[in-house]
Design an enzyme around this catalytic site. Sequence first.
Site, PDB file in Angstrom:
ATOM      1  N   GLU A 257     -89.875 104.353  21.740  1.00 28.69           N
ATOM      2  CA  GLU A 257     -89.094 103.435  22.572  1.00 28.69           C
ATOM      3  C   GLU A 257     -89.638 103.619  23.979  1.00 28.69           C
ATOM      4  OE1 GLU A 257     -86.715 101.539  21.206  1.00 28.69           O
ATOM      5  OE2 GLU A 257     -87.246 102.463  19.312  1.00 28.69           O
ATOM      6  N   CYS A 296     -83.486 101.735  30.397  1.00 29.03           N
ATOM      7  CA  CYS A 296     -84.645 101.101  29.768  1.00 29.03           C
ATOM      8  C   CYS A 296     -84.381  99.633  29.474  1.00 29.03           C
ATOM      9  CB  CYS A 296     -84.974 101.832  28.473  1.00 29.03           C
ATOM     10  SG  CYS A 296     -83.546 101.979  27.397  1.00 29.03           S
TER      11      CYS A 296
HETATM   12  P1  NAP Z   1     -91.913 110.296  30.307  1.00 28.17           P
HETATM   13  O1  NAP Z   1     -92.460 110.915  31.522  1.00 28.17           O
HETATM   14  O2  NAP Z   1     -92.826 109.551  29.418  1.00 28.17           O
HETATM   15  O3  NAP Z   1     -91.195 111.464  29.517  1.00 28.17           O
HETATM   16  C1  NAP Z   1     -90.513 111.194  28.320  1.00 28.17           C
HETATM   17  C2  NAP Z   1     -90.427 112.462  27.513  1.00 28.17           C
HETATM   18  O4  NAP Z   1     -91.734 112.830  27.049  1.00 28.17           O
HETATM   19  C3  NAP Z   1     -89.916 113.662  28.304  1.00 28.17           C
HETATM   20  O5  NAP Z   1     -89.105 114.444  27.468  1.00 28.17           O
HETATM   21  C4  NAP Z   1     -91.199 114.395  28.650  1.00 28.17           C
HETATM   22  O6  NAP Z   1     -90.978 115.765  28.897  1.00 28.17           O
HETATM   23  C5  NAP Z   1     -91.981 114.186  27.387  1.00 28.17           C
HETATM   24  N1  NAP Z   1     -93.406 114.376  27.496  1.00 28.17           N
HETATM   25  C6  NAP Z   1     -94.221 114.082  28.531  1.00 28.17           C
HETATM   26  N2  NAP Z   1     -95.499 114.379  28.210  1.00 28.17           N
HETATM   27  C7  NAP Z   1     -95.490 114.886  26.959  1.00 28.17           C
HETATM   28  C8  NAP Z   1     -96.496 115.376  26.071  1.00 28.17           C
HETATM   29  N3  NAP Z   1     -97.787 115.404  26.413  1.00 28.17           N
HETATM   30  N4  NAP Z   1     -96.114 115.819  24.843  1.00 28.17           N
HETATM   31  C9  NAP Z   1     -94.825 115.801  24.476  1.00 28.17           C
HETATM   32  N5  NAP Z   1     -93.822 115.339  25.272  1.00 28.17           N
HETATM   33  C10 NAP Z   1     -94.152 114.875  26.507  1.00 28.17           C
HETATM   34  O7  NAP Z   1     -90.719 109.296  30.673  1.00 28.17           O
HETATM   35  P2  NAP Z   1     -89.460 109.577  31.608  1.00 28.17           P
HETATM   36  O8  NAP Z   1     -89.935 109.553  33.018  1.00 28.17           O
HETATM   37  O9  NAP Z   1     -88.656 110.729  31.149  1.00 28.17           O
HETATM   38  O10 NAP Z   1     -88.563 108.315  31.315  1.00 28.17           O
HETATM   39  C11 NAP Z   1     -88.698 107.110  32.003  1.00 28.17           C
HETATM   40  C12 NAP Z   1     -89.346 106.067  31.148  1.00 28.17           C
HETATM   41  O11 NAP Z   1     -88.716 106.026  29.873  1.00 28.17           O
HETATM   42  C13 NAP Z   1     -89.212 104.682  31.709  1.00 28.17           C
HETATM   43  O12 NAP Z   1     -90.466 104.071  31.661  1.00 28.17           O
HETATM   44  C14 NAP Z   1     -88.240 103.989  30.779  1.00 28.17           C
HETATM   45  O13 NAP Z   1     -88.442 102.613  30.657  1.00 28.17           O
HETATM   46  C15 NAP Z   1     -88.453 104.682  29.499  1.00 28.17           C
HETATM   47  N6  NAP Z   1     -87.246 104.655  28.692  1.00 28.17           N
HETATM   48  C16 NAP Z   1     -87.245 103.922  27.548  1.00 28.17           C
HETATM   49  C17 NAP Z   1     -86.111 103.883  26.759  1.00 28.17           C
HETATM   50  C18 NAP Z   1     -86.078 103.102  25.486  1.00 28.17           C
HETATM   51  O14 NAP Z   1     -85.125 103.240  24.729  1.00 28.17           O
HETATM   52  N7  NAP Z   1     -87.052 102.306  25.216  1.00 28.17           N
HETATM   53  C19 NAP Z   1     -84.989 104.601  27.123  1.00 28.17           C
HETATM   54  C20 NAP Z   1     -85.024 105.329  28.294  1.00 28.17           C
HETATM   55  C21 NAP Z   1     -86.174 105.351  29.074  1.00 28.17           C
HETATM   56  P3  NAP Z   1     -90.970 116.342  30.385  1.00 28.17           P
HETATM   57  O15 NAP Z   1     -89.896 115.640  31.114  1.00 28.17           O
HETATM   58  O16 NAP Z   1     -90.683 117.787  30.175  1.00 28.17           O
HETATM   59  O17 NAP Z   1     -92.332 116.057  30.930  1.00 28.17           O
END
Ligand code: NAP
Length: 517
Positions: A257, A296
């Site tokens: 997602e 999101c």
């Molecule tokens: P993110 O930076 O991509 O992080 C998401 C998750 O992935 C976090 O738990 C992060 O952990 C983890 N992660 C990062 N790099 C990783 C790797 N190499 N291996 C495993 N896990 C890894 O996103 P975010 O900043 O938390 O969230 C914002 C984004 O999420 C926005 O773009 C939003 O649109 C999207 N979002 C989408 C939905 C949906 O349902 N579609 C819902 C909410 C948010 P760390 O934080 O520890 O780095």
Amino acid sequence: MTDVLPSLIAGEWLTGSGEGTLVSDAVTGDPVTRVSADGLDLSRAVEHARGVGGPALRELDFHERAALVKAMARALSDRKQELYDLSAQAGCTRSDAKVDVDGGFGTAMVFASMATKGLPQSRLVVEGDVEQLGREGTFVGQHVLTSRRGVAVQINAFNFPVWGLLEKLAPALIAGVPTIVKPATPTAYIAEHAVRIIQEADVLPAGALQLISGSIPGLMDLLDGQDSVGFTGSAATAAKLRGHDAVTNRSLRFTAEADSLNCSVLGPDAVPGTPEFDYFVQALVTEMTVKAGQKCTAIRRAFVPRDQLGDVSDAVSARLSEVVVGAPGADGVTMGALVGLDQREDVRRAVALLSAETELVFGDPASVDVVGADSGTGAFMSPILLRSADGAAQAPHDVEAFGPVSTLIGFDGVDDLVDQIARGHGSLAGSLVTHDGDFARRVISETAAFHGRMLILDREDADESTGHGTPMPQLIHGGPGRAGGGEEEGGLRAVHHHLQRTALQAGPDMLKAILDE
Ligand code: NAP
């Protein structure tokens, strides 16, 4: 020094080594916790899930597992105040926190009810009818669904630490699959507390739920075709994980997602004075300000018939000028802070990209008046409304500002609208605000394929509508293309995701012997 946030591995609360990543209070800037999983043995968590949690859950039938989920949701509901208090440190007002916390345990409750009503009191689902495969009827086929033998790893985004956890956890547990949760660093302390509440309630079997607070290098290397990863977060991280060997070579079940440039459309019939005009304006302001726009599903692109742009700009600006930004709980505050200063910098950068091609209608990305807090230390930001009057700007179709930011975009007729919606390359949610069935039919038939969920809002459903941005456990959450291409929720589909469908071929008596539990 601030304590390192613990992880729950094999029933023990353990802390990672090293300094970890400092997480600060979104409002005061004070340190809250440090997040590190360095040095933790992640293979122990995977083995514990597979060897202890899985077998314990598979001993139970669907109804018994649904009862566990209900008890878990109740435990969280009983202690929701603790989660609201922690959410305030992440910048959430009480109503923001309710969306996450009450939305979370409410979703788990709904899954438990749907499972009790819609799944058998057994450990296997018989799907569809018996298919006769031979002329004499001695050879038949039947699809069945059984629990997968691995672990469900859930990687969550920062914006919904409780709802994100529960909407993934509940279906996995009902399906009999143990879960390892990896929350996002900025709000990991809220997810940790939710897991602690569940653990203290002692409602789940050992190994059913584990938590890793911190990054998880090497975890994907341990996973294979019986396991799954449910990811929520940015498109960039999704792309990285999707390319991992576990997915490409070992058929790890991976769903994403990701981010999404969701749209809302004002119908040409919805002129000022109609209820639909007011619904559109209200929905846009709500989506910009709830959780300070860190949703999101929030409306990023607001499509408006070109000749109504002036009226809409004025009406939305008037509502936005009533928004009071400040510390959660302070007098009159209606919008809290972004999750942290880094996030605010990200949003400001995205606004700069959008502003290069659009005009600013409301707000100043660099400053905002704040109530009950210091705008110098807290991650506060004004709502920002932008406008692309002729619809020529490309940035609104490419750039996600994950904060209180939306762009009004003019359109000229259905064909132009359909083209522009498609330029977002796939979204989680879209809404049409119109009382004109013909307009709605034409737009839906051309754009439904770009959306996971579409709301048609008018005077008929407005009173009961749950709104543009609210995913419902009964309905699909997810979207094509840029939105990640995944599906979550959607009723019992979410449980089926953790089951393996197998086609059995046998004689009728043998089939009966196998299926009679
Ligand atoms: P993110 O930076 O991509 O992080 C998401 C998750 O992935 C976090 O738990 C992060 O952990 C983890 N992660 C990062 N790099 C990783 C790797 N190499 N291996 C495993 N896990 C890894 O996103 P975010 O900043 O938390 O969230 C914002 C984004 O999420 C926005 O773009 C939003 O649109 C999207 N979002 C989408 C939905 C949906 O349902 N579609 C819902 C909410 C948010 P760390 O934080 O520890 O780095």
